[in-house]
Design a protein around this motif. Structure first.
Motif, PDB file in Angstrom:
ATOM      1  N   PHE A 618       0.839  -1.199   0.000  1.00 31.64           N
ATOM      2  CA  PHE A 618       0.000   0.000   0.000  1.00 31.64           C
ATOM      3  C   PHE A 618       0.878   1.255   0.000  1.00 31.64           C
ATOM      4  O   PHE A 618       0.627   2.202  -0.755  1.00 31.64           O
ATOM      5  N   ARG A 619       1.878   1.262   0.860  1.00 32.31           N
ATOM      6  CA  ARG A 619       2.742   2.446   0.967  1.00 32.31           C
ATOM      7  C   ARG A 619       3.508   2.693  -0.324  1.00 32.31           C
ATOM      8  O   ARG A 619       3.675   3.841  -0.742  1.00 32.31           O
ATOM      9  N   GLU A 620       3.956   1.624  -0.947  1.00 29.17           N
ATOM     10  CA  GLU A 620       4.700   1.765  -2.203  1.00 29.17           C
ATOM     11  C   GLU A 620       3.817   2.266  -3.344  1.00 29.17           C
ATOM     12  O   GLU A 620       4.321   2.822  -4.325  1.00 29.17           O
ATOM     13  N   ASN A 621       2.494   2.058  -3.199  1.00 31.42           N
ATOM     14  CA  ASN A 621       1.587   2.376  -4.296  1.00 31.42           C
ATOM     15  C   ASN A 621       0.614   3.505  -3.976  1.00 31.42           C
ATOM     16  O   ASN A 621      -0.497   3.555  -4.519  1.00 31.42           O
ATOM     17  N   GLY A 622       1.034   4.391  -3.084  1.00 34.47           N
ATOM     18  CA  GLY A 622       0.254   5.612  -2.878  1.00 34.47           C
ATOM     19  C   GLY A 622      -0.779   5.557  -1.782  1.00 34.47           C
ATOM     20  O   GLY A 622      -1.582   6.486  -1.646  1.00 34.47           O
ATOM     21  N   GLY A 623      -0.800   4.485  -0.995  1.00 29.75           N
ATOM     22  CA  GLY A 623      -1.661   4.437   0.176  1.00 29.75           C
ATOM     23  C   GLY A 623      -3.139   4.320  -0.130  1.00 29.75           C
ATOM     24  O   GLY A 623      -3.578   3.392  -0.812  1.00 29.75           O
ATOM     25  N   MET A 624      -3.935   5.314   0.323  1.00 30.48           N
ATOM     26  CA  MET A 624      -5.396   5.228   0.274  1.00 30.48           C
ATOM     27  C   MET A 624      -5.941   5.581  -1.106  1.00 30.48           C
ATOM     28  O   MET A 624      -6.832   6.427  -1.248  1.00 30.48           O
ATOM     29  N   ARG A 625      -5.450   4.922  -2.111  1.00 29.68           N
ATOM     30  CA  ARG A 625      -5.968   5.138  -3.462  1.00 29.68           C
ATOM     31  C   ARG A 625      -7.054   4.111  -3.743  1.00 29.68           C
ATOM     32  O   ARG A 625      -6.940   2.941  -3.406  1.00 29.68           O
ATOM     33  N   ARG A 626      -8.105   4.562  -4.380  1.00 32.95           N
ATOM     34  CA  ARG A 626      -9.223   3.662  -4.702  1.00 32.95           C
ATOM     35  C   ARG A 626      -8.741   2.519  -5.577  1.00 32.95           C
ATOM     36  O   ARG A 626      -9.244   1.391  -5.488  1.00 32.95           O
ATOM     37  N   GLU A 627      -7.763   2.776  -6.443  1.00 33.49           N
ATOM     38  CA  GLU A 627      -7.255   1.713  -7.309  1.00 33.49           C
ATOM     39  C   GLU A 627      -6.655   0.569  -6.479  1.00 33.49           C
ATOM     40  O   GLU A 627      -6.814  -0.609  -6.819  1.00 33.49           O
TER      41      GLU A 627
END
Length: 670
Positions: A618-627
């Motif tokens: 999650f952290r590597e991919n922007g956290g609270m993103r809907r995607e």
């Protein structure tokens, strides 16, 4: 008598009609439900038609509708709002349900039809989920003993009923012991160190339990009670811990030995060297060696970490730190080193705000969900709250029930149950409930949580999401019907949002002023997170290794006295730290002797490997993103048991899990 279980509920989402359900409805519903399912099964097994996937496997999936309705409601009530009448029904029905399951799984003609389909599976034209269902049915029958001799099958039937009876007795003994062991003190001065609202809650608890004028600290399921961190009076701390770790010593010490023996004998009949080998063969771990290796790898660094913490505690306390002192002096270290005071944090964690602006807020940001409270829909207790859950576009998803407060009729701990299991085959949508045990405040006062309780609220809601998101065709795969050592993974992932800056800032506000938690307090809280991981890891590993010791016993082994066996097992595992009692000692370890975690308590740390790796993703991919939320939901949370769990993990993470993030999180890399 009109029995509300005899037909499907007409309420939204088939929410059980709790306002109509009485104790006297349960036993007739169980009896008719079992009779109906056996008739349905016999129609399948005795059919003159050649076996097909539809007339055999799908027919079994459709069977037992009444029985499933009453089971879902009854076993939630037996945990959340029990009574002498409910306990009597549970004691009677548990062995009968075990016998009912055996009547299906040991039905030779039925297994012959499943086996014929399995042998012809390549030519049946089944899609992936249907093929997996056929394979899983065959595995379930084999693991139940479908190919044993008549004599061995009969012994398995007897063992299953004996184990079910003993497990129910264990749970009911523990329920009574836990209530009887609640700590009663006569003055507020003895509770010095607790916050004013916590002392008021203890007084309210005293009134509710018939101790007017006294203060009562009811016990949580685990050994180290949360008040140990705050109580200034050392003797009160000692009494509280003694009450906690003494539970079940008289009522359950012989039962646990009996249960362990029975499980070992059953495993041997089924072709396994121990109950642990039997259980793990059908989990993601696969082998006892894999589990033993993981636990053994973690013990030395955890014990070393705890030893470093003990040195810091001894230095601050100026004397010997005993088991009832550890949490207290740990709290002092947090205050001295990090300026963190647990009591200082509680005013920022008001229950409804944490729920709506924390738990629900995170679910909206990550998954697009919204929640509307339905005061028109009844719960099974006046304190139960019902929420309708909607997708981002307004499409109804299901119902979420929250039962947050402790009460005399509720067992300890926190858990999630499904009241309606969703599946496309039966056209049902999810209804799930979370149970916690937060101390109920005095009338008109806010319910303020500890930070641990905040984490628990997020954790249990992770289970709820796993159930709500289930999108499978067959009930067999619905929701949390996944391997035991995978089931805790989604719930542990959801804990990450409790401390995610955007979420924490949204819910951590002072209940009186509305002011946000000061930024510097948040920073100090994060800085203090690693201190105490040695204690927590040793406490957990000691319980996991106790479970492992009891359930790696071979058939015929004599464990002897339960306390002596426990002490020897901890010593052998290198985890016997006198000042850190196991999170659960044997005689109140309900997870493994009553609740289905036998030889499976390792699953929390096994799942945490996946969890810590996913948090890093999650952290590597922007956290609270809907995607991110959509990918996790589509590939894993919605799939239930319909795909191999580690295949689902790889579909999200892009690789196999790695242990490094877990070691970093728990401070075990040194």
């Amino acid at each position: 008598m009109t029995n509300p279980f005899f037909s499907a509920s007409t309420l939204p989402y088939e929410l059980p009609p709790f306002a109509e359900i009485r104790e006297e409805h349960y036993l007739p519903a169980f009896e008719r439900g079992m009779a109906e399912q056996l008739a349905e099964v016999e129609a399948v097994a005795g059919s003159a038609e050649p076996a097909t996937f539809e007339n055999t496997v799908v027919a079994l999936e459709r069977s037992g509708a009444l029985l499933h309705r009453v089971e879902n409601v009854f076993f939630n009530q037996s945990s959340a709002d029990t009574s002498e009448g409910v306990q009597a029904i549970e004691a009677e029905i548990s062995p009968r349900l075990a016998a009912h399951g055996d009547a299906i799984l040991l039905n030779r003609p039925l297994f012959a039809r499943i086996e014929a389909l399995y042998q012809a599976r390549e030519g049946l034209g089944l899609d992936a989920e249907s093929l997996r269902l056929l394979e899983r049915y065959r595995t379930r029958f084999l693991r139940a003993g479908a190919q044993l001799t008549e004599a061995d099958q009969q012994r398995v039937r007897d063992l299953n009923q004996e184990i079910a009876t003993a497990a129910t007795a264990f749970e009911q003994n523990l329920f009574a012991d836990t209530r009887a062991a609640a700590l009663v003190v006569d003055s507020a001065e003895e509770l010095a160190g607790l916050s004013p609202d916590a002392i008021a809650a203890a007084a309210e608890n005293g009134r509710a339990l018939g101790h007017d004028g006294s203060y009562v600290l009811s016990l949580k399921n685990y050994s180290n009670q949360p008040e140990l961190a705050l109580l200034d009076h050392r003797e009160v701390r000692r009494r509280l811990l003694a009450a906690s770790v003494g539970r079940g010593l008289e009522s359950n010490r012989e039962l646990v030995v009996r249960i362990a023996r029975l499980r070992a004998e059953r495993a041997a009949l089924l072709g396994f060297e121990s109950h642990a080998a039997y259980e793990v063969a059908d989990q993601t771990a696969g082998t006892t060696e894999a589990v033993a290796e993981l636990l053994a790898r973690l013990v030395p660094p955890a014990v070393a970490n705890a030893a470093r913490e003990a040195e810091a505690l001894a230095e601050l306390s100026g004397g010997e730190v005993r088991a009832w002192d550890w949490a207290y002096w740990s709290e002092k270290v947090r205050r001295a080193e990090y300026d963190i005071d647990a009591a200082e944090m509680r005013p920022y964690f008001e229950l409804d705000r944490v729920l709506r602006d924390g738990v629900f807020f995170a679910a909206r940001k990550v998954y697009g969900l919204t929640f509307t409270e339905r005061t028109d829909l009844p719960g099974y207790h006046p304190e139960v709250r019902v929420f309708e859950v909607f997708e981002e576009d307004g499409t109804p998803l299901g119902l979420f029930l929250g039962d947050f407060f402790a009460r005399e009729s509720k067992r300890g701990g926190a858990w999630m149950n499904a009241l309606v299991q969703p599946s496309e085959l039966l056209g049902q949508r999810p209804v799930v409930v979370n149970n916690l045990n937060i101390a109920k405040p005095s009338s008109g006062e806010p319910a303020l949580l500890t930070f641990d309780e905040v984490h628990t609220l997020f954790h249990e809601f992770g289970h709820a999401l796993h159930g709500l998101f289930s999108r499978v065709r067959y009930p067999f795969f619905s929701g949390l019907r996944v391997p035991r050592d995978f089931v805790e993974y989604p719930s542990q992932v959801n804990e990450m949002w409790a401390v995610w800056p955007e979420v924490l800032a949204n819910y951590a506000r002072h209940h009186e002023t509305g002011e946000p938690m000061p930024a510097e307090l948040v920073e100090r809280m994060h800085a203090a997170e690693r201190f105490g991981q040695g204690f927590l890891t040793v406490e957990y590993l000691a319980a996991a290794l106790l479970d492992w010791a009891w359930h790696t016993l071979p058939a015929g082994a004599e464990p002897g006295d339960a306390e002596a066996f426990e002490a020897a097992a901890l010593e052998k595992a290198g985890i016997a730290v006198e000042a850190i009692p196991p999170r659960y000692r044997t005689t109140y370890f309900a997870h493994i002797f009553a609740w289905g975690y036998a030889a499976g308590y390792y699953s929390y740390i096994w799942s945490e490997v996946l969890d810590a790796d996913t948090v890093e993703w999650f952290r590597e991919n922007g956290g609270m993103r809907r995607e991110n939320g959509e990918l996790l939901r589509r590939e894993l949370l919605s799939r239930g048991g319909s795909v191999d769990p580690l295949t689902a993990f790889r579909a999200v993470r892009g690789r196999d899990p790695e242990i490094r993030p877990l070691l970093d999180r728990r401070g075990l890399t040194g």
